[in-house]
Scaffold this motif. Sequence first.
Motif, PDB file in Angstrom:
ATOM      1  N   THR A 270       0.839  -1.187   0.000  1.00 16.13           N
ATOM      2  CA  THR A 270       0.000   0.000   0.000  1.00 16.13           C
ATOM      3  C   THR A 270       0.872   1.235   0.000  1.00 16.13           C
ATOM      4  O   THR A 270       2.074   1.184   0.325  1.00 16.13           O
ATOM      5  N   ARG A 271       0.264   2.360  -0.340  1.00 12.52           N
ATOM      6  CA  ARG A 271       0.988   3.623  -0.330  1.00 12.52           C
ATOM      7  C   ARG A 271       0.004   4.744  -0.039  1.00 12.52           C
ATOM      8  O   ARG A 271      -1.135   4.733  -0.536  1.00 12.52           O
ATOM      9  N   SER A 272       0.461   5.723   0.781  1.00  8.04           N
ATOM     10  CA  SER A 272      -0.373   6.874   1.143  1.00  8.04           C
ATOM     11  C   SER A 272      -0.055   8.046   0.220  1.00  8.04           C
ATOM     12  O   SER A 272       1.093   8.238  -0.188  1.00  8.04           O
ATOM     13  N   PHE A 273      -1.072   8.840  -0.057  1.00  6.79           N
ATOM     14  CA  PHE A 273      -0.923   9.991  -0.941  1.00  6.79           C
ATOM     15  C   PHE A 273      -1.601  11.204  -0.311  1.00  6.79           C
ATOM     16  O   PHE A 273      -2.661  11.068   0.325  1.00  6.79           O
ATOM     17  N   GLN A 274      -0.976  12.377  -0.457  1.00  3.07           N
ATOM     18  CA  GLN A 274      -1.576  13.645  -0.048  1.00  3.07           C
ATOM     19  C   GLN A 274      -2.007  14.392  -1.307  1.00  3.07           C
ATOM     20  O   GLN A 274      -1.179  14.789  -2.120  1.00  3.07           O
ATOM     21  N   ILE A 275      -3.286  14.564  -1.440  1.00  2.44           N
ATOM     22  CA  ILE A 275      -3.843  15.210  -2.616  1.00  2.44           C
ATOM     23  C   ILE A 275      -4.154  16.665  -2.269  1.00  2.44           C
ATOM     24  O   ILE A 275      -5.033  16.919  -1.425  1.00  2.44           O
ATOM     25  N   PRO A 276      -3.432  17.666  -2.818  1.00  7.77           N
ATOM     26  CA  PRO A 276      -3.745  19.075  -2.535  1.00  7.77           C
ATOM     27  C   PRO A 276      -5.208  19.373  -2.869  1.00  7.77           C
ATOM     28  O   PRO A 276      -5.674  19.131  -3.982  1.00  7.77           O
ATOM     29  N   THR A 277      -5.898  19.941  -1.859  1.00  5.40           N
ATOM     30  CA  THR A 277      -7.346  20.144  -1.997  1.00  5.40           C
ATOM     31  C   THR A 277      -7.732  21.503  -1.439  1.00  5.40           C
ATOM     32  O   THR A 277      -7.237  21.917  -0.374  1.00  5.40           O
ATOM     33  N   GLU A 278      -8.598  22.196  -2.124  1.00  8.88           N
ATOM     34  CA  GLU A 278      -9.207  23.428  -1.635  1.00  8.88           C
ATOM     35  C   GLU A 278     -10.717  23.244  -1.626  1.00  8.88           C
ATOM     36  O   GLU A 278     -11.309  22.904  -2.651  1.00  8.88           O
ATOM     37  N   VAL A 279     -11.288  23.513  -0.421  1.00  6.07           N
ATOM     38  CA  VAL A 279     -12.737  23.360  -0.266  1.00  6.07           C
ATOM     39  C   VAL A 279     -13.317  24.688   0.177  1.00  6.07           C
ATOM     40  O   VAL A 279     -12.841  25.287   1.154  1.00  6.07           O
ATOM     41  N   SER A 280     -14.304  25.182  -0.527  1.00  8.21           N
ATOM     42  CA  SER A 280     -14.890  26.501  -0.228  1.00  8.21           C
ATOM     43  C   SER A 280     -16.286  26.371   0.382  1.00  8.21           C
ATOM     44  O   SER A 280     -17.083  27.291   0.297  1.00  8.21           O
ATOM     45  N   ASP A 281     -16.564  25.263   0.968  1.00 15.04           N
ATOM     46  CA  ASP A 281     -17.897  25.046   1.544  1.00 15.04           C
ATOM     47  C   ASP A 281     -17.731  24.216   2.797  1.00 15.04           C
ATOM     48  O   ASP A 281     -16.981  23.243   2.826  1.00 15.04           O
ATOM     49  N   SER A 282     -18.409  24.582   3.843  1.00 13.10           N
ATOM     50  CA  SER A 282     -18.319  23.861   5.116  1.00 13.10           C
ATOM     51  C   SER A 282     -19.314  22.718   5.208  1.00 13.10           C
ATOM     52  O   SER A 282     -19.354  22.014   6.212  1.00 13.10           O
ATOM     53  N   ARG A 283     -20.096  22.511   4.159  1.00 11.06           N
ATOM     54  CA  ARG A 283     -21.040  21.406   4.199  1.00 11.06           C
ATOM     55  C   ARG A 283     -20.308  20.081   3.962  1.00 11.06           C
ATOM     56  O   ARG A 283     -19.184  20.052   3.481  1.00 11.06           O
ATOM     57  N   ASN A 284     -20.975  18.935   4.269  1.00  5.77           N
ATOM     58  CA  ASN A 284     -20.437  17.617   3.947  1.00  5.77           C
ATOM     59  C   ASN A 284     -20.532  17.400   2.428  1.00  5.77           C
ATOM     60  O   ASN A 284     -21.619  17.504   1.848  1.00  5.77           O
TER      61      ASN A 284
END
Length: 833
Positions: free
Chosen positions: A728-742
């Motif tokens: 297995t291998r872990s990955f960090q995917i750069p993410t920007e979220v502009s909403d506090s909803r689920n």
Amino acid sequence: MAAPTTTQRTLQRWLLSLFAVLLTVLPACPPFAAAEPTGNGSSGPKFLKLSLDSVTPTAIVATSDPYFVVSGTITNIGDRVVDDVAVRIQRAAAVTEPSGVRSALRLDQINYDVNGEFQDIAERMQPGQRKQFSLTVALHSVPELPSGVSAVDIETPGVYPLLLNVNGQPAYGSQARLDDARFLLPVLAVPPADPKKPAAPPVSPAPAAPVATTMLWPLADRPRLVAGRPGSPDGEALLTDDDLAASLTTGGRLDQLLSALETAIKPETGSDRALSSALCLAVDPDLLITVSDMIHGYRVLASPSDPDGSTRAGTGSDAAQAWLDRLRAVAPGMCVVALPFAQVDPVALAAVGDTTLADRALNAPADLIDSVLSVKSVRGVSLPDAGTIDTEAGALLAQHGFTTAVLADNAITPAVETSNVTGTRTGSEAGETDNPDMVRLDGITGPVAGAGDTAAPPTGPELRAATYDIWSATALAAVGSHPPTPPFTPESVRYDVTNDSRAARLQDALGALTWSALNPQPGKPRSALFMPPQNWGANRDEATALLGQLDLLFRNNLAIPRSFADLLAEPTDPQPYELDYLAQAAEEAVPAHFAEPVRQQAHRITELMNALVEIPQQELSPRAFLTPLRDDLIRTLTLSDRRASNAQADTAAQRRLDQTTRTLDRLFGSVTVLPPGGVYTLASEQSPLLLVARNDMPVAIRVRFRIDAPAETNITDIGEQVLPAKGTRSFQIPTEVSDSRNLVIPIALTTPDGVPLGDAVSVQVRSNAYGRVLAIITACAGALLLLLAGRRLWHRFRGQSDPADEGFDPGTQRRVKRYRRARKQELRRQETR
């Protein structure tokens, strides 16, 4: 006339009653024996079965005695007693046409017009009883023949059809011919009637150039490896059954074929390498792969029809090692050529249209043979199992660099004639052609090496055809156990050869090998290529007899050895020929409905192969991992066993295809994203998304993330990534979220080419971000605050009252100012205290 007495009247009534009873019973009785034999396909009742056991010697030469001995067995296979059983020998005229070595065996017994004397075998034979006999037969009719010896009056060399005729009297019947056995006797020279008289020289054949002779010696077997098992560094092979172990063990089919070859080419045999130089070993690479796997230990299915069922340990590891060691000792001193992988059907392979699969089936076999046997095999020549191919298959061979295809001589036709793809050819139903050994196939060419893309595809070397005689090939196919009738055998002479004994079929093959040497044909080359079936059932004695017959022809200067390489180097007939795909071959070919599923799975293997990564520290290479699955698809297209039962062959092919498909489904599904549990919370609106991907395959693979990001998110593509083998291998995917909803984000893995891997997962993400609306409101409020403060300062600097203060009472303003001053003074006093 006196009136009958009482006694006479009683007797008359009794006789009339008996006659009435007989009229009732006789119709139910078995019919009388006919005057024709009941065997050989007759529809009448069968009483006796006559089988030929041996002919000694098998061929007559100048130094032979003027006698030969025929032994046989008679079996009462009926349900009644047979009396006065007797046998005689009969002879027909020598075969004068090549087709006669087959058609003469179907002649009516009246054509066997030279008759010997009947020899009594048994006074009475009970049902089920067997009786062996032996007849001494003289070649010449001389006055002083011993008692019990018949003569067949053979005066000139040739190949003679002989018939054993058994007569008997079945119960309720009369004396009749009840069965016969037919066979060929090759006579290379006729010895004198009395060897003690030197004045009578033997009769030799007419002077003619010896026949340049080449023979291929096949070693092949039907596919045995269970499908759907990719390569592994330490896994045991799994076979459908353990019949191959029995074939490799002493006394088995493959052991006996190799033993006969070993014996024939030993230096002490005195053959002066003539025989070995005329032979070329034709080996199926799939057989070598299977035998090599058996050496390291293997398992066998408990039930061949249940590939997912229980297994047991195989018993042939030692036999496989010993057989392969013997083959490795023999092969370097001989010509060796590779058969198509697993006797694959080139016509079906062309219909599939997968280049990589075709390369494995056609080009890889030579390299496999060389690596296993440490030889340099003959290249550029294809030996289709059916002996006939269509135009598409010919083009496929040319595209893969083949310059020669070894075909039956009735599988081609002059280009000036009208070809018929059904195989029905005007004037050649019997299969007689004037084709030379090497012909040019019109319009079938290969690509030019290094040629680039052009408007008109360049043409390269033309595909040629080396042809072999169908009559000798048909006779060789009938030798041994489970004899097939090849697809190139004309319909007019096709019959069930199992009605003849093995000894009779061997004699027929010896006669077929000899015929061309004794019968020069005007305008035809003095050459012969002998081609047994690839999955040949001859035992050691039969194979040794055939090789001995070739050696006998060489020693009598009726034939000379010609190497397979010399045959391929012969000049091509200037007249072009066309392929004629025979109708019987089309019936026995791999059905067309297998082409599309095989193409789809072959394409999937290529897609997966393109994504796998070869790492030096990795035990298994991508090619070693996936090639067994590609081999399984080739085995799906095999012609092996199709002449025995097309239905069973279809079932085996479908099972193999299904197993391969399921394995590929599992491999594509073994690379996936691990779903995180619960809701994934981002610390901020720009926190990375942490994902874990798993690869269950024993080889590394290149992958890409396919993320269907919602409008509220901006996820960066991190490009190709490598997953380690079995890890297995872990990955960090750069993410920007502009909403506090689920938010629900679908995530999946693909190959770099976009082929889906595994199952997609849905990740629920929650962010601590304010959201776009709240950010806009906050910005607007801040801007308004700055605007109001700036306006008040502007008015103060100008000494003006703020318009916002308009409407306040001046007295009120003064009171406010006094209050503020008093409040400040009070605060100072408190600080002083």
